[in-house]
Design a protein around this motif. Structure first.
Motif, PDB file in Angstrom:
ATOM      1  N   THR A 161     -22.618 -71.140  49.344  1.00  0.00           N
ATOM      2  CA  THR A 161     -23.960 -71.365  48.771  1.00  0.00           C
ATOM      3  C   THR A 161     -24.140 -70.438  47.566  1.00  0.00           C
ATOM      4  O   THR A 161     -24.595 -70.861  46.492  1.00  0.00           O
ATOM      5  N   VAL A 162     -23.744 -69.179  47.755  1.00  0.00           N
ATOM      6  CA  VAL A 162     -23.878 -68.175  46.687  1.00  0.00           C
ATOM      7  C   VAL A 162     -22.936 -68.513  45.525  1.00  0.00           C
ATOM      8  O   VAL A 162     -23.310 -68.447  44.358  1.00  0.00           O
ATOM      9  N   GLN A 163     -21.693 -68.900  45.877  1.00  0.00           N
ATOM     10  CA  GLN A 163     -20.707 -69.207  44.823  1.00  0.00           C
ATOM     11  C   GLN A 163     -21.157 -70.389  43.967  1.00  0.00           C
ATOM     12  O   GLN A 163     -21.013 -70.381  42.749  1.00  0.00           O
ATOM     13  N   LEU A 164     -21.692 -71.418  44.615  1.00  0.00           N
ATOM     14  CA  LEU A 164     -22.125 -72.598  43.849  1.00  0.00           C
ATOM     15  C   LEU A 164     -23.258 -72.223  42.900  1.00  0.00           C
ATOM     16  O   LEU A 164     -23.281 -72.641  41.733  1.00  0.00           O
ATOM     17  N   ARG A 165     -24.175 -71.408  43.393  1.00  0.00           N
ATOM     18  CA  ARG A 165     -25.272 -70.951  42.526  1.00  0.00           C
ATOM     19  C   ARG A 165     -24.703 -70.208  41.306  1.00  0.00           C
ATOM     20  O   ARG A 165     -25.124 -70.435  40.171  1.00  0.00           O
ATOM     21  N   ALA A 170     -23.255 -69.929  35.487  1.00  0.00           N
ATOM     22  CA  ALA A 170     -22.237 -69.669  34.457  1.00  0.00           C
ATOM     23  C   ALA A 170     -21.964 -70.899  33.593  1.00  0.00           C
ATOM     24  O   ALA A 170     -21.367 -70.784  32.523  1.00  0.00           O
ATOM     25  N   MET A 171     -22.391 -72.074  34.046  1.00  0.00           N
ATOM     26  CA  MET A 171     -22.092 -73.318  33.316  1.00  0.00           C
ATOM     27  C   MET A 171     -22.810 -73.345  31.957  1.00  0.00           C
ATOM     28  O   MET A 171     -23.930 -72.867  31.841  1.00  0.00           O
ATOM     29  N   ALA A 206     -33.428 -74.207  32.536  1.00  0.00           N
ATOM     30  CA  ALA A 206     -32.473 -73.281  31.934  1.00  0.00           C
ATOM     31  C   ALA A 206     -31.410 -73.944  31.055  1.00  0.00           C
ATOM     32  O   ALA A 206     -30.892 -73.301  30.137  1.00  0.00           O
ATOM     33  N   LYS A 207     -31.053 -75.205  31.343  1.00  0.00           N
ATOM     34  CA  LYS A 207     -29.946 -75.864  30.608  1.00  0.00           C
ATOM     35  C   LYS A 207     -30.281 -77.330  30.412  1.00  0.00           C
ATOM     36  O   LYS A 207     -29.653 -78.216  31.008  1.00  0.00           O
ATOM     37  N   PRO A 208     -31.306 -77.620  29.606  1.00  0.00           N
ATOM     38  CA  PRO A 208     -31.868 -78.981  29.592  1.00  0.00           C
ATOM     39  C   PRO A 208     -30.935 -80.053  29.043  1.00  0.00           C
ATOM     40  O   PRO A 208     -31.202 -81.236  29.219  1.00  0.00           O
ATOM     41  N   ARG A 209     -29.819 -79.679  28.395  1.00  0.00           N
ATOM     42  CA  ARG A 209     -28.907 -80.702  27.862  1.00  0.00           C
ATOM     43  C   ARG A 209     -27.838 -81.090  28.892  1.00  0.00           C
ATOM     44  O   ARG A 209     -26.979 -81.915  28.636  1.00  0.00           O
ATOM     45  N   SER A 210     -27.890 -80.469  30.062  1.00  0.00           N
ATOM     46  CA  SER A 210     -26.859 -80.705  31.084  1.00  0.00           C
ATOM     47  C   SER A 210     -27.126 -81.982  31.864  1.00  0.00           C
ATOM     48  O   SER A 210     -28.246 -82.509  31.869  1.00  0.00           O
TER      49      SER A 210
END
Ligand SMILES: Cc1cc2nc3c(=O)[nH]c(=O)nc-3n(C[C@H](O)[C@H](O)[C@H](O)COP(=O)(O)OP(=O)(O)OC[C@H]3O[C@@H](n4cnc5c(N)ncnc54)[C@H](O)[C@@H]3O)c2cc1C
Length: 419
Positions: A161-165, A170-171, A206-210
């Motif tokens: 759960t933590v890793q996916l967050r 980082a994306m 945070a990353k609206p183009r994703s």
């Protein structure tokens, strides 16, 4: 009241108190429970509440309970792991002996379980509630890619759960998050679509183009479909793409590709949930009865149809018609099982018509929620647990009010099983 009635009553009270004394320090039977999740913790606590003369030992490999329900909020960045983590210490107050260990073997003939530490526990009744394990062989390169931290499932709340967050944080903005959903049955039918909403609510800020690409082995959204699709189009327009009949057959972590039966899709973050089966220890216990995956039970007692004196709860069971694999359901399995074990160890017949209920809330944003609910009851005609006609249903629309209910549901069910 006349003298004769008074004497009768006094005699009955004396007999009851003698029976009570006779049990003090004694034991009506020994129950061992494998797994301290929604099913296991509940059955352990309720047996002790309903008959303190039964000894209950709960064996759980993890130090703390971490809840899958609401774990998607951690992935969305709205909550932390502290919100979804609870101690096992509350069970001791009910006289449950909690042992932190791993059950490695079950000898149904001798009625013993073996622990990784080497010790052996005898039982009169065994309850197995191990949740699920994954069928990694269906995706040959999955485990290598997972070990390299290139693909995650985060379908057991905890480290992943933590890793996916972290991977989402980082994306790059403009990246693609791929969520692969296995064919049903899997734990928590609405869980993947809630996860897509949570990731979208983070991207929106945070990353609206994703983009989010859901590749689903099922033909369509398996639960609350119209409500989820409405939330996607109204709250996250253009961000979420859904492709049905898109079963993942492998992953390639060098090219960050999910290989589907019909095409390949690439992503920056790969969240691939493999198909499930009953947890490994159910296989060792010999209680897996269907397709090498699930465990059939008598729904009136939750006793395995394959191995006497062994009961199976929660996700590991061969689900009854329309019965979801959920924490709420496993909690209800735990209560039906506790009542049956208490009855059986006291020489009484178990309830012939148990009822089980389910409610699954899904957060479609940080503050709006939808639900699905159902009621299931044993039917003598069908010799099965069937949905009660006219019961249950889904929300009319997403609402802030249901977010209050959802948060209360989580607090209450954790308290119900653990304190
Ligand atoms: C993202 C997500 C969201 C979800 N949301 C919801 C929701 O909103 N509502 C809902 O009702 N359900 C939800 N669920 C489903 C819910 O988490 C499961 O259905 C539930 O956990 C099943 O309970 P269980 O007792 O069968 O298994 P679990 O809760 O998984 O418990 C199994 C336990 O057994 C332990 N164990 C296994 N093998 C051994 C062994 N050999 N020795 C010792 N210990 C062992 C494990 O460590 C674990 O603690 C969600 C699931 C996911 C993944």
């Amino acid at each position: 009241m006349n003298r004769r009635e008074l004497l009768k009553l006094a005699g009955a009270a004396a007999a009851l108190s003698t029976a009570g004394c006779a049990m003090t320090g004694g034991s009506r039977g020994r129950v061992v429970v494998v797994g301290g999740g929604f099913g296991g913790a509940t059955v352990a606590k309720y047996i002790r509440m309903w008959d303190p003369a039964i000894e209950v030992t709960l064996v759980e490999r993890n130090a703390e309970f971490i809840s899958c329900p609401t774990s998607n909020l951690v992935i969305g960045g709205h909550w932390t792991m502290d919100h979804i983590t609870r101690p096992y210490s509350g069970l001791a107050r009910h006289g449950v002996k909690v042992v932190r260990d791993e059950v490695t073997g079950i000898d149904a003939a001798k009625r013993t379980v073996t622990l990784a530490s080497g010790s052996r526990l005898p039982y009169d009744r065994l309850v197995v509630s191990p949740g699920v394990d994954f069928m990694f062989a269906e995706l040959p390169n999955y485990q290598n890619a997972m070990r390299a931290n290139k693909v995650l499932h985060a379908w057991k709340a905890g480290e992943q759960t933590v890793q996916l967050r972290r991977q989402l944080e980082a994306m790059r903005d403009g990246g693609v998050y791929v969520l692969s959903v296995p064919l049903a049955p899997y734990r928590c039918p609405p869980g993947p679509y809630e996860r897509a909403c949570q990731v979208a609510s983070y991207f929106k800020k945070a990353k609206p183009r994703s983009k989010i690409l859901i590749v689903d082995a099922n033909p369509d959204v398996t639960s609350k479909g119209p409500l989820f699709k409405r939330a996607w189009s109204e709250l996250y327009p253009g961000m979420i793409e859904f492709r049905g009949n898109a079963r993942a057959v492998d992953v390639d972590d060098r090219t960050m590709t999910v290989k589907l039966e019909v095409e390949d899709v690439k992503g920056d973050v790969l969240n691939v949930v493999p198909p499930h089966r009953a947890g490994d220890i159910a296989v060792k216990a010999g209680v897996v009865t269907h397709n090498n995956r699930w465990c059939a039970v008598d729904w009136r007692t939750m006793e395995s149809t394959a191995v006497p004196n062994v009961h199976v709860l929660g996700d590991a069971t061969l689900s009854a018609p329309m019965m979801p694999k959920s924490g709420h359901m496993a909690n209800n399995h735990g209560k039906v099982c506790a009542a049956a074990i208490v009855a059986l160890l006291n020489g009484r017949a178990p309830d012939p018509n148990p009822v089980m209920t389910n409610t699954c809330y899904s957060f479609v944003s940080d503050s709006e929620v939808i639900h699905v609910a159902s009621v299931h009851q044993w039917s003598d005609t069908d010799k099965a647990v069937v949905p009660v006609k006219g019961s249950g249903g889904v929300s009319a629309a997403r609402s802030h009010q249901e977010a209050v209910y959802a948060w209360s549901w989580a607090q209450n069910i954790w308290a119900d099983m653990l304190t």
